[in-house]
Design an enzyme around this catalytic site. Sequence first.
Site, PDB file in Angstrom:
ATOM      1  N   CYS A   1       0.816  -1.207   0.000  1.00 26.35           N
ATOM      2  CA  CYS A   1       0.000   0.000   0.000  1.00 26.35           C
ATOM      3  C   CYS A   1       0.859   1.270   0.000  1.00 26.35           C
ATOM      4  CB  CYS A   1      -0.962   0.029   1.178  1.00 26.35           C
ATOM      5  SG  CYS A   1      -2.121   1.395   1.043  1.00 26.35           S
TER       6      CYS A   1
ATOM      7  N   CYS B   1      -6.354   2.705  -3.774  1.00 25.07           N
ATOM      8  CA  CYS B   1      -5.791   3.218  -2.533  1.00 25.07           C
ATOM      9  C   CYS B   1      -6.760   4.220  -1.937  1.00 25.07           C
ATOM     10  CB  CYS B   1      -4.453   3.900  -2.816  1.00 25.07           C
ATOM     11  SG  CYS B   1      -3.739   4.625  -1.335  1.00 25.07           S
TER      12      CYS B   1
END
Length: 426
Positions: free
Chosen positions: A184, A370
Amino acid sequence: MSTREADLRINARADADRPTPGPNHHTVVIVGGGTAGITVAAQLTRGLWNNTDVAVIEPSDRHFYQPAWTLVGGGAYRLEATCRPEAAVMPAKVTWLKKAVTEFQPDHSCVVTADGVKVGYDYLVVAAGLKIYWDKVAGLKETIGRNNVCTNYSYDTAGYTWKCIRNFQGGTAIFTQPKGAIKCGGAPQKICYLAEDYFRRKGIRNKAACGAGPATFGGGSFSCHCCPWQSPFWVAKYGRPALSIAVETIFGHHLVEIRGDAREAVFENVNNGERMVMQFDMMHVTPPQGPPEFIARSPLADAHGWVDVDKYTLQHVRYPNVFALGDCSNLPTSKTGAAVRKQAPVLVKNLRSLMAGRPLTARYNGYTSCPLVTRYGRVVLAEFDYEGNPLETFPFDQAKERWTMWLLKKYLLPVLYWHGMLKGRA
Ligand SMILES: Cc1cc2nc3c(=O)[nH]c(=O)nc-3n(C[C@H](O)[C@H](O)[C@H](O)COP(=O)(O)OP(=O)(O)OC[C@H]3O[C@@H](n4cnc5c(N)ncnc54)[C@H](O)[C@@H]3O)c2cc1C
């Protein structure tokens, strides 16, 4: 290589070297029972396919919902709610081998586990995630979880991040991002923005001396995000909102050493190797990450150590009966659970086609997402493909910070994860 050739190659390998069918042989072996491994196992054994002989090799007895660790670090989510027993997420029809894989022998279609046992397979799915290399920053292992040095990158330390933010009384707060691929890519920024928002609400932030560049290091109270890149987000559409948040960003530097007791952090300029020392009052570290060694040294690895798969079919480029997805693969997209959600059905469809002798037609387009938390109650939902083209779910401009996307991140996505993805519902 055609599917027919692939099948021939697999059959040719069904020789004396391969463990014979029995307790140590399974039709499909999945290495790793994290997000990717459980999602694939659940999809492979759903409905009409529930007799497929699938084994998951996973040493851990805990399964984590890692995306919520950002919120845990920001004091907006309960740590305990991010963890469930591995047994509770393991699909019923799957054989769970609770041990670690130490070696791949793809020429013999088997893996070797830590106790020296060979487990044979007809088809292999590698989903072992990535490894955090705490040792790559001198002094990090010794000081993480103490001296106001925290990280959201592990279950054991995410709670300490919130303690550091809550107890911060002013001074310098640093948030780092390492070189190389990480889980991430937005997470190092998200916790910086949450802290920033918290400091503002508490009235600490307005003492700040924020500006651009190292000239402002000398004084004031500020949050600073140090990263090795030249932009906070590589997809321009979503980089703009991130840039507009008034934290000081020092590009082109990465953390190489922490002297915890002295509250000093040493950064290296990625271009000329010059080092600079910064004093900190709290620091959130995103540790260096990379492929696990047992993958990197195996015949499955590419030159950088990740599992070498075709970026569209997820089939291994040299071993057709091997597939990989998630963080351990070399798929050139950002490493997220959201990406896994789109990779898993492609992999399962292609794996079934291979089993049936049909061409592999499913294609993964690099989708990743995201949910960029920009402050408490606000999220920019970035979604894009391999080329960075936005692939947005909602009929509004997702580059705008929204409260509804915060609700999605905090409440809806965890439910979809535990009750949808891990149950094999795409
Ligand atoms: C702080 C943080 C924030 C994040 N935020 C988001 C977000 O907002 N959105 C998002 O989509 N994603 C987010 N992610 C990323 C997401 O959690 C990962 O990309 C996802 O979990 C990858 O799934 P995986 O199965 O590849 O790896 P993992 O889920 O890590 O699973 C790997 C599994 O392999 C097992 N394993 C390791 N070694 C071996 C071995 N030798 N033998 C057998 N098994 C082994 C491990 O025990 C583990 O269970 C975040 C991650 C972090 C840490």
